[in-house]
Design a protein around this motif. Structure first.
Motif, PDB file in Angstrom:
ATOM      1  N   GLU A   5      -6.087   2.789   3.673  1.00 33.63           N
ATOM      2  CA  GLU A   5      -5.590   1.463   4.038  1.00 33.63           C
ATOM      3  C   GLU A   5      -4.389   1.542   4.970  1.00 33.63           C
ATOM      4  O   GLU A   5      -4.233   0.713   5.862  1.00 33.63           O
ATOM      5  CB  GLU A   5      -5.208   0.675   2.775  1.00 33.63           C
ATOM      6  CG  GLU A   5      -6.389   0.179   1.996  1.00 33.63           C
ATOM      7  CD  GLU A   5      -7.209  -0.845   2.758  1.00 33.63           C
ATOM      8  OE1 GLU A   5      -6.618  -1.733   3.402  1.00 33.63           O
ATOM      9  OE2 GLU A   5      -8.438  -0.730   2.728  1.00 33.63           O
ATOM     10  N   ASN A  25       0.827  -1.216   0.000  1.00 38.80           N
ATOM     11  CA  ASN A  25       0.000   0.000   0.000  1.00 38.80           C
ATOM     12  C   ASN A  25       0.858   1.260   0.000  1.00 38.80           C
ATOM     13  O   ASN A  25       0.510   2.249  -0.640  1.00 38.80           O
ATOM     14  CB  ASN A  25      -0.948   0.002   1.192  1.00 38.80           C
ATOM     15  CG  ASN A  25      -2.100  -0.952   1.008  1.00 38.80           C
ATOM     16  OD1 ASN A  25      -2.490  -1.258  -0.111  1.00 38.80           O
ATOM     17  ND2 ASN A  25      -2.633  -1.447   2.097  1.00 38.80           N
ATOM     18  N   LYS A  26       1.977   1.236   0.709  1.00 36.42           N
ATOM     19  CA  LYS A  26       2.873   2.394   0.723  1.00 36.42           C
ATOM     20  C   LYS A  26       3.495   2.615  -0.652  1.00 36.42           C
ATOM     21  O   LYS A  26       3.639   3.756  -1.105  1.00 36.42           O
ATOM     22  CB  LYS A  26       3.951   2.226   1.782  1.00 36.42           C
ATOM     23  CG  LYS A  26       3.429   2.394   3.183  1.00 36.42           C
ATOM     24  CD  LYS A  26       4.514   2.208   4.215  1.00 36.42           C
ATOM     25  CE  LYS A  26       3.934   2.312   5.619  1.00 36.42           C
ATOM     26  NZ  LYS A  26       4.942   2.107   6.651  1.00 36.42           N
ATOM     27  N   ASN A  77      -5.259   4.202  -0.743  1.00 37.35           N
ATOM     28  CA  ASN A  77      -4.085   3.701  -0.031  1.00 37.35           C
ATOM     29  C   ASN A  77      -3.822   4.472   1.254  1.00 37.35           C
ATOM     30  O   ASN A  77      -3.298   3.901   2.211  1.00 37.35           O
ATOM     31  CB  ASN A  77      -2.869   3.712  -0.953  1.00 37.35           C
ATOM     32  CG  ASN A  77      -2.955   2.604  -1.961  1.00 37.35           C
ATOM     33  OD1 ASN A  77      -3.027   1.438  -1.612  1.00 37.35           O
ATOM     34  ND2 ASN A  77      -3.006   2.954  -3.230  1.00 37.35           N
ATOM     35  N   LEU A 114       0.902   4.075  -2.824  1.00 37.52           N
ATOM     36  CA  LEU A 114       0.700   5.468  -2.453  1.00 37.52           C
ATOM     37  C   LEU A 114       1.773   6.355  -3.093  1.00 37.52           C
ATOM     38  O   LEU A 114       1.467   7.417  -3.643  1.00 37.52           O
ATOM     39  CB  LEU A 114       0.717   5.616  -0.932  1.00 37.52           C
ATOM     40  CG  LEU A 114       0.498   7.020  -0.382  1.00 37.52           C
ATOM     41  CD1 LEU A 114      -0.920   7.491  -0.692  1.00 37.52           C
ATOM     42  CD2 LEU A 114       0.746   7.041   1.106  1.00 37.52           C
TER      43      LEU A 114
END
Length: 109
Positions: A63, A7-8, A60, A11
């Protein structure tokens, strides 16, 4: 691969894509000025890239942040009893000058 790490990375890719869309919009505007064309709107590909990147970034961030707290205060207060509702231990003060002002006070030895 770890979900948070994925997710990072998404992002970061979303922010990079948003920056690229902004650069493309500025470049398109400069191109129109140089060719002395009238500016009506951005091309569809830049608009789509901006919207898709924004959706990726928002999803993201949600999340990565994790669980949200409930907005209503009653949800947190339902587990507390009436006795503990006004209990603030951080405001307790046991060593104060009121004891020394008492006429019957004798200091500890």
């Amino acid at each position: 691969m770890d979900s948070k790490l994925f997710n990072k990375l998404l992002l970061i890719a979303g922010f990079a894509s948003l920056a690229h869309a902004a650069f493309s919009a500025a470049h398109h505007r400069t191109y129109l000025r140089l060719t002395e064309q009238e500016w009506n709107s951005l091309p569809l590909d830049i608009i789509l890239q901006t919207v898709i990147s924004l959706v990726i970034v928002i999803y993201n961030i949600i999340e990565i942040v994790g669980n949200f707290k409930e907005i209503r205060a009653t949800v947190d207060m339902q587990q507390k009893t009436w006795d503990t509702l006004g209990n603030f231990p951080s405001f307790y003060s046991f060593n104060h000058r009121g004891r020394a002002l008492n006429p019957g006070y004798t200091p500890p030895e």
